[in-house]
Scaffold this motif. Structure first.
Motif, PDB file in Angstrom:
ATOM      1  N   PHE A  24       0.831  -1.207   0.000  1.00 15.64           N
ATOM      2  CA  PHE A  24       0.000   0.000   0.000  1.00 15.64           C
ATOM      3  C   PHE A  24       0.867   1.260   0.000  1.00 15.64           C
ATOM      4  N   GLY A  25       2.060   1.191   0.634  1.00 12.27           N
ATOM      5  CA  GLY A  25       2.938   2.351   0.654  1.00 12.27           C
ATOM      6  C   GLY A  25       3.499   2.672  -0.712  1.00 12.27           C
ATOM      7  N   PHE A  26       3.937   1.646  -1.460  1.00 15.32           N
ATOM      8  CA  PHE A  26       4.473   1.877  -2.801  1.00 15.32           C
ATOM      9  C   PHE A  26       3.370   2.219  -3.804  1.00 15.32           C
ATOM     10  N   LYS A  27       2.158   1.785  -3.510  1.00 15.73           N
ATOM     11  CA  LYS A  27       1.041   2.073  -4.415  1.00 15.73           C
ATOM     12  C   LYS A  27       0.651   3.547  -4.371  1.00 15.73           C
ATOM     13  N   LYS A  28       0.894   4.194  -3.235  1.00 17.14           N
ATOM     14  CA  LYS A  28       0.576   5.612  -3.085  1.00 17.14           C
ATOM     15  C   LYS A  28       1.542   6.450  -3.930  1.00 17.14           C
ATOM     16  N   PRO A  29       1.078   7.607  -4.442  1.00 19.24           N
ATOM     17  CA  PRO A  29       1.993   8.490  -5.194  1.00 19.24           C
ATOM     18  C   PRO A  29       3.041   9.098  -4.266  1.00 19.24           C
ATOM     19  N   VAL A  30       4.097   9.613  -4.872  1.00 25.85           N
ATOM     20  CA  VAL A  30       5.168  10.239  -4.109  1.00 25.85           C
ATOM     21  C   VAL A  30       4.615  11.446  -3.355  1.00 25.85           C
ATOM     22  N   MET A  31       5.058  11.611  -2.112  1.00 27.37           N
ATOM     23  CA  MET A  31       4.596  12.753  -1.315  1.00 27.37           C
ATOM     24  C   MET A  31       5.008  14.065  -1.979  1.00 27.37           C
ATOM     25  N   GLU A  32       4.035  14.965  -2.132  1.00 31.07           N
ATOM     26  CA  GLU A  32       4.300  16.248  -2.761  1.00 31.07           C
ATOM     27  C   GLU A  32       5.092  17.148  -1.827  1.00 31.07           C
ATOM     28  N   GLN A  33       6.078  17.842  -2.416  1.00 30.39           N
ATOM     29  CA  GLN A  33       6.889  18.776  -1.653  1.00 30.39           C
ATOM     30  C   GLN A  33       6.438  20.199  -1.958  1.00 30.39           C
ATOM     31  N   PRO A  34       6.490  21.093  -0.984  1.00 31.59           N
ATOM     32  CA  PRO A  34       6.010  22.468  -1.205  1.00 31.59           C
ATOM     33  C   PRO A  34       6.887  23.282  -2.149  1.00 31.59           C
ATOM     34  N   VAL A  35       8.136  22.880  -2.352  1.00 27.34           N
ATOM     35  CA  VAL A  35       9.042  23.613  -3.258  1.00 27.34           C
ATOM     36  C   VAL A  35       9.777  22.616  -4.144  1.00 27.34           C
ATOM     37  N   ARG A  36      10.231  23.129  -5.305  1.00 24.69           N
ATOM     38  CA  ARG A  36      10.996  22.288  -6.222  1.00 24.69           C
ATOM     39  C   ARG A  36      12.442  22.171  -5.751  1.00 24.69           C
ATOM     40  N   THR A  37      13.074  21.063  -6.121  1.00 25.11           N
ATOM     41  CA  THR A  37      14.477  20.835  -5.774  1.00 25.11           C
ATOM     42  C   THR A  37      15.353  21.206  -6.952  1.00 25.11           C
ATOM     43  N   ASN A  38      16.390  22.004  -6.715  1.00 27.87           N
ATOM     44  CA  ASN A  38      17.321  22.410  -7.775  1.00 27.87           C
ATOM     45  C   ASN A  38      18.109  21.208  -8.279  1.00 27.87           C
ATOM     46  N   GLN A  39      18.518  21.286  -9.524  1.00 33.44           N
ATOM     47  CA  GLN A  39      19.295  20.185 -10.096  1.00 33.44           C
ATOM     48  C   GLN A  39      20.715  20.155  -9.540  1.00 33.44           C
ATOM     49  N   ILE A  40      21.273  21.331  -9.294  1.00 39.37           N
ATOM     50  CA  ILE A  40      22.651  21.422  -8.810  1.00 39.37           C
ATOM     51  C   ILE A  40      22.608  21.728  -7.321  1.00 39.37           C
ATOM     52  N   PRO A  41      23.239  20.917  -6.480  1.00 42.12           N
ATOM     53  CA  PRO A  41      23.211  21.170  -5.021  1.00 42.12           C
ATOM     54  C   PRO A  41      23.916  22.470  -4.669  1.00 42.12           C
ATOM     55  N   ARG A  42      23.356  23.165  -3.725  1.00 36.68           N
ATOM     56  CA  ARG A  42      23.931  24.419  -3.234  1.00 36.68           C
ATOM     57  C   ARG A  42      25.112  24.120  -2.315  1.00 36.68           C
ATOM     58  N   GLN A  43      26.144  24.925  -2.415  1.00 35.79           N
ATOM     59  CA  GLN A  43      27.307  24.756  -1.544  1.00 35.79           C
ATOM     60  C   GLN A  43      26.972  25.229  -0.140  1.00 35.79           C
ATOM     61  N   ILE A  44      27.332  24.406   0.843  1.00 38.01           N
ATOM     62  CA  ILE A  44      27.052  24.742   2.236  1.00 38.01           C
ATOM     63  C   ILE A  44      28.202  25.586   2.770  1.00 38.01           C
ATOM     64  N   PRO A  45      27.910  26.760   3.333  1.00 41.77           N
ATOM     65  CA  PRO A  45      28.992  27.609   3.852  1.00 41.77           C
ATOM     66  C   PRO A  45      29.660  26.989   5.081  1.00 41.77           C
ATOM     67  N   GLU A  46      30.786  27.563   5.437  1.00 38.74           N
ATOM     68  CA  GLU A  46      31.519  27.101   6.611  1.00 38.74           C
ATOM     69  C   GLU A  46      30.643  27.256   7.859  1.00 38.74           C
ATOM     70  N   GLN A  47      30.562  26.171   8.645  1.00 37.97           N
ATOM     71  CA  GLN A  47      29.688  26.155   9.807  1.00 37.97           C
ATOM     72  C   GLN A  47      30.461  26.453  11.084  1.00 37.97           C
ATOM     73  N   SER A  48      29.770  27.100  12.018  1.00 36.38           N
ATOM     74  CA  SER A  48      30.364  27.308  13.332  1.00 36.38           C
ATOM     75  C   SER A  48      30.356  25.983  14.108  1.00 36.38           C
ATOM     76  N   PHE A  49      31.016  25.989  15.257  1.00 34.71           N
ATOM     77  CA  PHE A  49      31.126  24.749  16.029  1.00 34.71           C
ATOM     78  C   PHE A  49      29.754  24.203  16.419  1.00 34.71           C
ATOM     79  N   PHE A  50      28.842  25.087  16.827  1.00 36.86           N
ATOM     80  CA  PHE A  50      27.559  24.629  17.350  1.00 36.86           C
ATOM     81  C   PHE A  50      26.588  24.198  16.256  1.00 36.86           C
ATOM     82  N   THR A  51      26.823  24.615  15.028  1.00 38.39           N
ATOM     83  CA  THR A  51      25.941  24.187  13.935  1.00 38.39           C
ATOM     84  C   THR A  51      26.505  23.011  13.148  1.00 38.39           C
ATOM     85  N   LYS A  52      27.665  22.528  13.541  1.00 39.53           N
ATOM     86  CA  LYS A  52      28.186  21.314  12.915  1.00 39.53           C
ATOM     87  C   LYS A  52      27.357  20.107  13.358  1.00 39.53           C
ATOM     88  N   PRO A  53      27.351  19.045  12.556  1.00 38.55           N
ATOM     89  CA  PRO A  53      26.443  17.918  12.854  1.00 38.55           C
ATOM     90  C   PRO A  53      26.653  17.284  14.223  1.00 38.55           C
TER      91      PRO A  53
END
Length: 663
Positions: free
Chosen positions: A491-520
């Motif tokens: 039933f999960g695969f039968k459902k259509p793909v979940m719609e996203q509110p915005v389109r995804t760009n073809q080229i990934p955006r570069q992530i800027p240098e992160q501070s210590f607290f925003t690192k993963p």
């Protein structure tokens, strides 16, 4: 806002009151009536059952028959449910024959003789000595109620222990261990003292003026004693029964008991467990501490929610204002700078073209989400039923049985959630996804459980699950859970793909240098602190219940802490997710799962601390078993909390990017 918090707090207090009051009584459990002459409505014989023996110094429980105690010639085992088997409970009839309102004194049960030159006798006696050295406890049952040993503790309080020791030991250096401190006569060095006599007191509630026939048992207590009795004519007095550390002569151990009945109509049958539960150590401290913890967590949750709402409201209002100004003001005006300035203040809108980019290892994440959803629903239903009283201590093994059955029947949500997200991530290997959802995490748990079971088999412990039960568990897994997982995935695969509110760009955006607290890694480590803070008090009593063999009955508080855990996991994850998006780091899929899931790492650290600071476990086998079972708990908790955080963050990201207009 204040009114809303007061309403939530009032509902929480009401939930505590309802669940705590109903947690003592199992709805639908029929009372048994006893009378002096057996009739159709009541019975005369009171059957005393014996359960496994366990110790706080060893994880290995043993059946009653493993020790060389008196046994019932017509031994019968009542049917045990799945939970009792998995917890290692082995209930059987005992040789102690009790008749209602028939007081008896110094009744001989049997005599066990040990010859000094007999290797088998020496082996049996050494095993009993080992049990006394590790403080193994008897667990007896009368009318589905534990026979307790009540004694005075500090501050003139009485503690009722649902078990009593085999005996005690005075070490070669003259130090009295465990129960030997209660009697000054236990003073001979390098000597074991066997509790071969018990004074049993059974309290009943008469039904003369209640509208029902006979009487109902409301309490069963005993006092263990040690007497050196003559094997032919025991008198139940005199010096204690000494077992030398080094046996040099033949030894006879005579087991006896005395019983008396007392009437007490002030105790109702429905509340007959109260005297045990109220006397649990630190019960009052537990109530105060849990309440204090809940108030703190509610306050912090309100603060986090308020900050998020105010910050997001300002961001959305500012961006909408910028969009309106750009329409009204001429392009010749330098309005682009104000737009860029607004974007520089909060950069979460700048990553709108990448925020829904599928994550790496999307297959594994979707599998974790499916299993986490299955565990979440199972936990919620189990705790809700326990809160209503259906899984109270009177219904032995019901909690584990309920959890296992629910997990088996909830394969469909696991397959559905896993398939839906895997399809959204752009995955195409649907067969692999379904198989991993059905087999990966349960397989890890079963492999760990099987290895622990092998150790229990080798040690001869009663906690070793029989081979037939293992086959039954596998049948439930592959015969019910796996097909239901496939059905949910269909039933999960039968459902259509979940719609996203915005389109995804073809080229990934570069992530800027992160501070210590925003690192993963720092964000993930910080994310688990607040959720762990709301559970560590309950965690202490849960671990006490599992490893120190204390009864857990405060399911009302546990259910409320469960709800608070959901709130704190969700809000902590949303808050950190927002900060990372503002720092233009759009890799939130895995981070949202790991942020709240890292609470399991704190759980493991606390379990290690509990092992070294609270327990007195000795032996390699017991240590391996403790950490083996702890790893199962940590894995389940990791999937549970990680899924909560992910779904909260998924809802949050979809919400903010659908509310704000994005060109």
């Amino acid at each position: 806002m204040k009114k809303q918090r007061n309403t939530v707090f009032g509902l929480a207090v009401s939930l505590i009151a309802i669940c705590s009051c109903s947690g003592f009584y199992l709805p639908g459990l029929a009372p048994v009536s006893f009378c002096e002459k057996s009739t159709d409505e009541c019975q005369t014989i009171i059957q005393l059952f014996v359960n496994r023996l366990d110790s706080v110094e060893s994880v290995l429980p043993y059946e009653y028959d493993v020790f060389d105690f008196c046994t019932d010639e017509k031994e019968k085992r009542p049917s045990e449910n799945l939970g009792q088997v998995l917890f290692g409970e082995r209930i059987e009839t005992s040789p102690y024959k009790l008749s209602f309102k028939k007081d008896e004194s110094c009744v001989k049960v049997c005599t066990k003789s040990y010859a000094v030159n007999n290797k088998d006798d020496k082996k049996k006696l050494d095993f009993i000595k080992s049990g006394m050295q590790l403080n193994y406890q008897h667990h007896w049952i009368v009318d589905n109620m534990p026979v307790t040993w009540c004694y005075d503790v500090e501050d003139s309080q009485k503690y009722c222990n649902p078990g009593f020791p085999i005996g005690c030991l005075v070490t070669p250096d003259g130090r009295a261990k465990d129960a030997c401190v209660i009697n000054a006569e236990f003073n001979k060095k390098n000597t074991f003292y066997v509790f071969n006599h018990v004074d049993i007191t059974i309290t009943y509630h008469s039904g003369e003026n209640e509208g029902w026939t006979g009487a109902r048992l409301v309490a069963a207590t005993l006092e263990p004693k040690s007497y050196k009795n003559d094997k032919d004519k025991p008198t139940c007095d005199g010096p204690p029964m000494e077992v030398p550390g080094d046996l040099t002569s033949n030894l006879d151990l005579t087991y006896t008991y005395s019983i008396k009945f007392e009437q007490n109509n002030a105790i109702k049958w429905a509340s007959r467990w109260d005297y045990i539960l109220v006397s649990m150590p630190h019960t009052n401290i537990q109530w105060f501490s849990i309440m204090n913890s809940l108030v703190i967590v509610l306050f912090l949750s309100g603060m986090v929610a308020m900050i998020m709402l105010r910050t997001l409201h300002k961001d959305i209002a500012r961006y909408n204002q910028v969009d309106q100004d750009m329409v009204k003001i001429s392009p010749a005006r330098n309005t682009s700078m104000s737009y860029e300035d607004a974007q520089e203040e909060s950069g979460w809108k700048q990553v709108h073209g990448d925020v829904f980019r599928p994550p790496r290892k999307g297959m594994l994440l979707s599998v974790f989400l499916g299993q986490g959803a299955q565990i979440f629903i199972m936990t919620f239903i189990t705790l809700f039923l326990a809160c209503l009283g259906f899984l109270s201590p009177a219904n032995r093994g019901a909690l584990m049985t309920c959890a296992v059955v629910l997990w088996v029947l909830l394969g469909t949500p696991a397959g559905y959630v896993s398939a839906r997200f895997y399809k959204t991530f752009g995955g195409e290997k649907w067969k692999t996804n379904v198989l991993l959802t059905a087999l990966l995490c349960p397989g890890i748990v079963f492999a760990d459980f099987f290895l622990m079971n092998l150790i229990l088999w080798v040690e001869g412990s009663s906690a070793a699950v029989p081979f037939g039960t293992l086959v039954a568990i596998l049948a439930l897994w592959f015969g019910i859970s796996v097909p239901l997982t496939f059905m949910g995935a269909y039933f999960g695969f039968k459902k259509p793909v979940m719609e996203q509110p915005v389109r995804t760009n073809q080229i990934p955006r570069q992530i800027p240098e992160q501070s210590f607290f925003t690192k993963p890694l720092p964000g993930i480590i910080m994310g688990g602190i607040l959720p762990f803070g709301c559970i560590f008090i309950q965690l202490f009593f849960i671990l006490n219940s599992i490893w120190s063999h204390q009864m857990y009955y405060m399911f009302g508080f546990l259910f409320l802490v469960f709800i608070i855990l959901l709130i704190t996991c969700s809000e902590a994850t949303i808050l950190l997710c927002y900060f990372h998006l503002c720092a233009e780091d759009y890799h939130w899929w895995w981070r949202s799962f790991l942020t709240s899931g890292f609470t399991a790492a704190y759980l493991f650290v606390y379990a290690v601390h509990y092992f070294f600071s609270k327990l007195q476990i000795v032996g390699a086998a017991s240590t391996i078993l403790y950490f083996g079972y702890t790893l199962i708990m940590v894995l389940i908790f990791f999937l549970f909390t990680g899924t909560i955080g992910f779904f909260a963050c998924f809802w949050f990201v979809n919400k903010i990017y659908s509310v704000v207009k994005v060109d």
